[in-house]
Design a protein around this motif. Structure first.
Motif, PDB file in Angstrom:
ATOM      1  N   LEU A 174      -9.413  -1.147   2.981  1.00 51.36           N
ATOM      2  CA  LEU A 174      -8.018  -1.278   2.556  1.00 51.36           C
ATOM      3  C   LEU A 174      -7.448  -2.646   2.920  1.00 51.36           C
ATOM      4  N   LEU A 227       0.849  -1.178   0.000  1.00 53.83           N
ATOM      5  CA  LEU A 227       0.000   0.000   0.000  1.00 53.83           C
ATOM      6  C   LEU A 227       0.893   1.239   0.000  1.00 53.83           C
ATOM      7  N   SER A 239      -1.861  -1.771 -10.484  1.00 52.39           N
ATOM      8  CA  SER A 239      -2.182  -0.960  -9.302  1.00 52.39           C
ATOM      9  C   SER A 239      -3.607  -0.438  -9.372  1.00 52.39           C
ATOM     10  N   VAL A 240      -4.112  -0.016  -8.222  1.00 52.32           N
ATOM     11  CA  VAL A 240      -5.456   0.531  -8.111  1.00 52.32           C
ATOM     12  C   VAL A 240      -5.419   1.681  -7.107  1.00 52.32           C
ATOM     13  N   VAL A 254      -1.801  -0.998  -3.962  1.00 43.84           N
ATOM     14  CA  VAL A 254      -2.972  -0.196  -3.630  1.00 43.84           C
ATOM     15  C   VAL A 254      -2.463   1.199  -3.290  1.00 43.84           C
ATOM     16  N   HIS A 259       0.435  -5.825   6.831  1.00 46.13           N
ATOM     17  CA  HIS A 259       0.505  -5.302   5.464  1.00 46.13           C
ATOM     18  C   HIS A 259       1.755  -4.445   5.282  1.00 46.13           C
ATOM     19  N   HIS A 281      -6.438  -8.069  -3.706  1.00 51.95           N
ATOM     20  CA  HIS A 281      -5.977  -7.492  -4.974  1.00 51.95           C
ATOM     21  C   HIS A 281      -4.513  -7.878  -5.187  1.00 51.95           C
ATOM     22  N   ALA A 313      -8.746  -4.910   0.231  1.00 56.67           N
ATOM     23  CA  ALA A 313      -8.042  -4.667  -1.038  1.00 56.67           C
ATOM     24  C   ALA A 313      -6.638  -5.255  -1.002  1.00 56.67           C
ATOM     25  N   LEU A 314      -5.946  -5.086   0.119  1.00 56.00           N
ATOM     26  CA  LEU A 314      -4.578  -5.599   0.225  1.00 56.00           C
ATOM     27  C   LEU A 314      -4.543  -7.128   0.255  1.00 56.00           C
ATOM     28  N   VAL A 337      -3.307   5.094  -2.035  1.00 49.98           N
ATOM     29  CA  VAL A 337      -4.287   5.818  -1.230  1.00 49.98           C
ATOM     30  C   VAL A 337      -3.887   7.292  -1.111  1.00 49.98           C
ATOM     31  N   CYS A 344      -7.461   3.602  -4.238  1.00 48.06           N
ATOM     32  CA  CYS A 344      -8.570   3.495  -3.283  1.00 48.06           C
ATOM     33  C   CYS A 344      -8.611   4.797  -2.488  1.00 48.06           C
ATOM     34  N   ARG A 376      -0.726   5.125 -10.627  1.00 55.72           N
ATOM     35  CA  ARG A 376      -1.603   4.090 -11.164  1.00 55.72           C
ATOM     36  C   ARG A 376      -1.401   3.916 -12.672  1.00 55.72           C
TER      37      ARG A 376
END
Length: 196
Positions: A65, A2, A27-28, A76, A100, A72, A68-69, A78, A30, A21
């Motif tokens: 989160l 993250l 990657s995404v 990620v 994480h 995904h 997602a972690l 943020v 959030c 991203r």
């Protein structure tokens, strides 16, 4: 992994997050603001304050989160301003405690640079309003009112690593963040975009 991109309002967090991203495969982004906006919509106007003060926001951000972690396969990203150590602990700290890999970066700039960016962003909103869109000037006023507090608090060691953005382009900031996190970005094919 993250990548939490912190910084004052108008500091370039969202621009940087989307540049990362764009150039970081898999990657995404959030954005925890969406959780806050949803909570605000659910509350009567008289009860709407800083959504970060709501335990539901901190819990919701952590849970989303964390999911997602866990699920995904890629990084990620943020973009979110957090200046209160308690809120930082309940989000970034709690994610780290859960095992994480959280890399935190604070985008910093001089007060004059951030004010210029906020005012340029406000001009863009006014032009959009003139073309039939909406002009959220209230958001820039809030950002300006919080600027000194944000810049002071974010200098604290718990909010490192600091990336000074006054003279950097958006791609250069993204490259600094990715490099410090040990990530390799795809080549920049768009050009030297700059902050607002």
């Amino acid at each position: 992994m993250l990548l939490w991109i912190n910084g004052p309002f108008g500091g370039g967090k969202t621009h940087t997050a989307y540049e990362l991203r764009r150039r970081l495969s898999g990657s995404v982004v959030c954005d925890p603001e969406h959780v806050g906006f949803g909570l605000h919509r659910m509350l009567p106007p008289a009860l709407r304050g800083d959504f970060q003060d709501l335990p539901a926001w901190r819990q919701g951000v952590y849970e989303v989160l964390d999911l997602a972690l866990r699920e995904h396969g890629g990084p990620v990203i943020v973009p979110m301003t957090v200046v209160e150590p308690e809120v930082f602990g309940e989000t970034v700290g709690r994610l780290r405690e859960s095992g994480h890999d959280v890399r935190h970066f604070t985008l910093m700039a001089s007060r004059a640079t951030v004010l210029r960016r906020l005012r340029e962003r406000s001009v863009v909103h006014v032009l959009k309003a003139a073309a039939g869109g909406s002009a959220p000037r209230r958001r820039e006023s809030f950002a300006e009112s919080m600027l000194d507090r944000c810049l002071e608090r974010l200098r604290a060691p718990e909010f490192a690593a600091h990336v000074w953005t006054d003279r950097l382009t958006v791609p250069a900031v993204a490259e600094a963040v990715a490099g410090a996190a040990g990530l390799t970005l795809a080549p920049d094919t768009v050009g030297p975009g700059r902050f607002g």
